[in-house]
Design a protein around this motif. Structure first.
Motif, PDB file in Angstrom:
ATOM      1  N   MET A   1       0.896  -1.221  -0.081  1.00 29.27           N
ATOM      2  CA  MET A   1       0.008   0.111  -0.087  1.00 29.27           C
ATOM      3  C   MET A   1       0.892   1.367  -0.093  1.00 29.27           C
ATOM      4  N   SER A   2       0.726   2.316  -0.892  1.00 29.91           N
ATOM      5  CA  SER A   2       1.464   3.177  -0.853  1.00 29.91           C
ATOM      6  C   SER A   2       0.578   4.630  -1.208  1.00 29.91           C
ATOM      7  N   MET A   3       1.084   5.689  -0.368  1.00 28.24           N
ATOM      8  CA  MET A   3       0.167   6.824  -0.485  1.00 28.24           C
ATOM      9  C   MET A   3      -0.033   7.415  -1.770  1.00 28.24           C
ATOM     10  N   THR A   4      -1.015   8.107  -1.971  1.00 27.49           N
ATOM     11  CA  THR A   4      -1.305   8.379  -3.494  1.00 27.49           C
ATOM     12  C   THR A   4      -1.840   9.945  -3.302  1.00 27.49           C
ATOM     13  N   ILE A   5      -1.415  10.629  -4.370  1.00 26.08           N
ATOM     14  CA  ILE A   5      -1.853  12.082  -4.684  1.00 26.08           C
ATOM     15  C   ILE A   5      -3.076  12.094  -5.870  1.00 26.08           C
ATOM     16  N   GLU A   6      -4.306  12.663  -5.139  1.00 23.49           N
ATOM     17  CA  GLU A   6      -5.143  12.954  -6.258  1.00 23.49           C
ATOM     18  C   GLU A   6      -4.999  14.291  -6.386  1.00 23.49           C
ATOM     19  N   GLY A  76     -22.018  18.850  -1.349  1.00 27.41           N
ATOM     20  CA  GLY A  76     -22.513  19.466  -2.501  1.00 27.41           C
ATOM     21  C   GLY A  76     -22.481  20.765  -2.782  1.00 27.41           C
ATOM     22  N   ASP A  77     -22.245  21.645  -1.566  1.00 22.79           N
ATOM     23  CA  ASP A  77     -21.918  23.079  -1.847  1.00 22.79           C
ATOM     24  C   ASP A  77     -20.765  23.294  -2.344  1.00 22.79           C
ATOM     25  N   PHE A  78     -19.604  22.544  -2.155  1.00 25.23           N
ATOM     26  CA  PHE A  78     -18.317  22.596  -2.448  1.00 25.23           C
ATOM     27  C   PHE A  78     -18.263  22.184  -4.288  1.00 25.23           C
ATOM     28  N   PHE A  79     -18.930  20.961  -4.412  1.00 22.89           N
ATOM     29  CA  PHE A  79     -18.783  20.272  -5.841  1.00 22.89           C
ATOM     30  C   PHE A  79     -19.576  21.207  -6.990  1.00 22.89           C
ATOM     31  N   ARG A  80     -20.775  21.704  -6.419  1.00 24.28           N
ATOM     32  CA  ARG A  80     -21.617  22.689  -7.086  1.00 24.28           C
ATOM     33  C   ARG A  80     -21.022  23.839  -7.937  1.00 24.28           C
ATOM     34  N   LEU A  81     -19.740  24.436  -7.160  1.00 22.82           N
ATOM     35  CA  LEU A  81     -19.106  25.377  -7.465  1.00 22.82           C
ATOM     36  C   LEU A  81     -18.026  25.061  -8.788  1.00 22.82           C
ATOM     37  N   ILE A  82     -17.564  23.640  -8.782  1.00 25.67           N
ATOM     38  CA  ILE A  82     -16.617  23.528  -9.912  1.00 25.67           C
ATOM     39  C   ILE A  82     -17.179  23.391 -11.141  1.00 25.67           C
ATOM     40  N   GLY A  83     -16.515  23.975 -12.070  1.00 22.10           N
ATOM     41  CA  GLY A  83     -16.687  24.053 -13.462  1.00 22.10           C
ATOM     42  C   GLY A  83     -16.121  23.128 -14.324  1.00 22.10           C
ATOM     43  N   GLU A  84     -15.633  23.325 -15.396  1.00 25.83           N
ATOM     44  CA  GLU A  84     -14.807  22.131 -16.241  1.00 25.83           C
ATOM     45  C   GLU A  84     -13.615  21.743 -15.698  1.00 25.83           C
ATOM     46  N   VAL A  85     -13.610  20.478 -15.221  1.00 26.03           N
ATOM     47  CA  VAL A  85     -12.546  19.549 -14.927  1.00 26.03           C
ATOM     48  C   VAL A  85     -11.476  19.342 -16.035  1.00 26.03           C
ATOM     49  N   HIS A  86     -10.352  20.013 -15.971  1.00 26.55           N
ATOM     50  CA  HIS A  86      -9.605  20.074 -17.286  1.00 26.55           C
ATOM     51  C   HIS A  86      -8.558  18.518 -17.096  1.00 26.55           C
ATOM     52  N   GLU A  87      -8.363  18.196 -15.857  1.00 25.58           N
ATOM     53  CA  GLU A  87      -7.469  17.148 -15.618  1.00 25.58           C
ATOM     54  C   GLU A  87      -7.519  16.609 -14.068  1.00 25.58           C
ATOM     55  N   MET A  88      -7.820  15.303 -14.063  1.00 22.84           N
ATOM     56  CA  MET A  88      -7.983  14.417 -12.766  1.00 22.84           C
ATOM     57  C   MET A  88      -7.030  13.174 -12.915  1.00 22.84           C
ATOM     58  N   ARG A  89      -5.988  12.934 -12.019  1.00 20.41           N
ATOM     59  CA  ARG A  89      -5.288  11.817 -11.986  1.00 20.41           C
ATOM     60  C   ARG A  89      -4.802  11.395 -10.606  1.00 20.41           C
ATOM     61  N   HIS A  90      -4.543  10.484 -10.695  1.00 20.92           N
ATOM     62  CA  HIS A  90      -4.043   9.723  -9.014  1.00 20.92           C
ATOM     63  C   HIS A  90      -2.653   9.237  -9.705  1.00 20.92           C
ATOM     64  N   ALA A  91      -1.776   9.530  -8.324  1.00 21.83           N
ATOM     65  CA  ALA A  91      -0.268   9.397  -8.633  1.00 21.83           C
ATOM     66  C   ALA A  91       0.314   8.797  -7.304  1.00 21.83           C
ATOM     67  N   GLU A  92       1.093   7.709  -7.534  1.00 19.78           N
ATOM     68  CA  GLU A  92       1.697   7.141  -6.437  1.00 19.78           C
ATOM     69  C   GLU A  92       2.922   7.889  -5.916  1.00 19.78           C
ATOM     70  N   VAL A  93       3.013   8.254  -4.722  1.00 20.06           N
ATOM     71  CA  VAL A  93       3.901   8.982  -3.958  1.00 20.06           C
ATOM     72  C   VAL A  93       5.433   8.127  -3.921  1.00 20.06           C
ATOM     73  N   LEU A  94       6.431   8.593  -4.584  1.00 15.07           N
ATOM     74  CA  LEU A  94       7.719   7.716  -4.549  1.00 15.07           C
ATOM     75  C   LEU A  94       8.812   8.437  -3.303  1.00 15.07           C
ATOM     76  N   HIS A  95       8.481   9.606  -3.005  1.00 14.23           N
ATOM     77  CA  HIS A  95       9.270  10.392  -1.992  1.00 14.23           C
ATOM     78  C   HIS A  95       8.624  11.505  -1.380  1.00 14.23           C
ATOM     79  N   SER A  96       8.769  11.692  -0.038  1.00 11.22           N
ATOM     80  CA  SER A  96       7.987  12.859   0.506  1.00 11.22           C
ATOM     81  C   SER A  96       8.976  13.270   1.558  1.00 11.22           C
ATOM     82  N   SER A  97       8.924  14.751   1.819  1.00  7.09           N
ATOM     83  CA  SER A  97       9.681  15.186   2.729  1.00  7.09           C
ATOM     84  C   SER A  97       8.962  16.475   3.438  1.00  7.09           C
ATOM     85  N   ARG A  98       9.251  16.712   4.556  1.00  8.18           N
ATOM     86  CA  ARG A  98       8.509  17.905   5.250  1.00  8.18           C
ATOM     87  C   ARG A  98       9.594  18.782   5.862  1.00  8.18           C
ATOM     88  N   GLN A  99       9.513  19.991   5.864  1.00 11.25           N
ATOM     89  CA  GLN A  99      10.532  20.911   6.663  1.00 11.25           C
ATOM     90  C   GLN A  99      10.358  20.849   7.959  1.00 11.25           C
TER      91      GLN A  99
END
Length: 99
Positions: A1-6, A76-99
Motif C-alpha cells: 500500500m502506498s500513499m497516493t496523490i489525487e 454538494g456546496d463545494f462540488f456545485r461550484l466546480i466548473g470544467e474539470v481539465h484534468e484528474m489523476r492519481h499518482a503514487e508518492v515515490l518520495h516525500s519530505s517535510r520541513q
C-alpha cells in the motif's frame, strides 16, 4: 500500500466562495475516510484554474473517494461550484519530505 496523490485541475467562477466551503469538505473527508485521508491543498494556477491536491493513504482510498464524493450531498456546496474539470489523476508518492 502506498500513499497516493489525487490531482484535480478545474475551472471555478468564484474561487473565494469555493474556498469558503472547503472546511466542510475537509470535515466530510476526515469523517468518511478516517486515517485514509492524509491532507489536502487547494491552489490557484497562473492561468486562473484551481488545483486540488489530496493525499490519500492508498490508491484504493483515493479511487473510492473520487467515486463517492462528487455526488455526496454533504459536500454538494463545494462540488456545485466546480466548473470544467481539465484534468484528474492519481499518482503514487515515490518520495516525500517535510520541513
Amino acid at each position: 500500500m502506498s500513499m497516493t496523490i489525487e490531482y484535480v485541475r478545474f475551472a471555478c467562477a468564484d474561487p473565494e466562495q469555493l474556498a469558503s466551503h472547503r472546511d466542510r469538505l475537509i470535515s466530510v473527508l476526515r469523517e468518511r475516510y478516517g486515517s485514509d485521508f492524509l491532507g489536502a491543498h487547494l491552489a490557484r494556477c497562473e492561468d486562473g484554474s484551481l488545483l486540488d491536491l489530496i493525499l490519500w493513504a492508498s490508491p484504493e482510498a483515493a479511487a473510492r473517494a473520487a467515486k463517492e464524493m462528487p455526488g455526496d450531498p454533504a459536500a454538494g456546496d463545494f462540488f456545485r461550484l466546480i466548473g470544467e474539470v481539465h484534468e484528474m489523476r492519481h499518482a503514487e508518492v515515490l518520495h516525500s519530505s517535510r520541513q
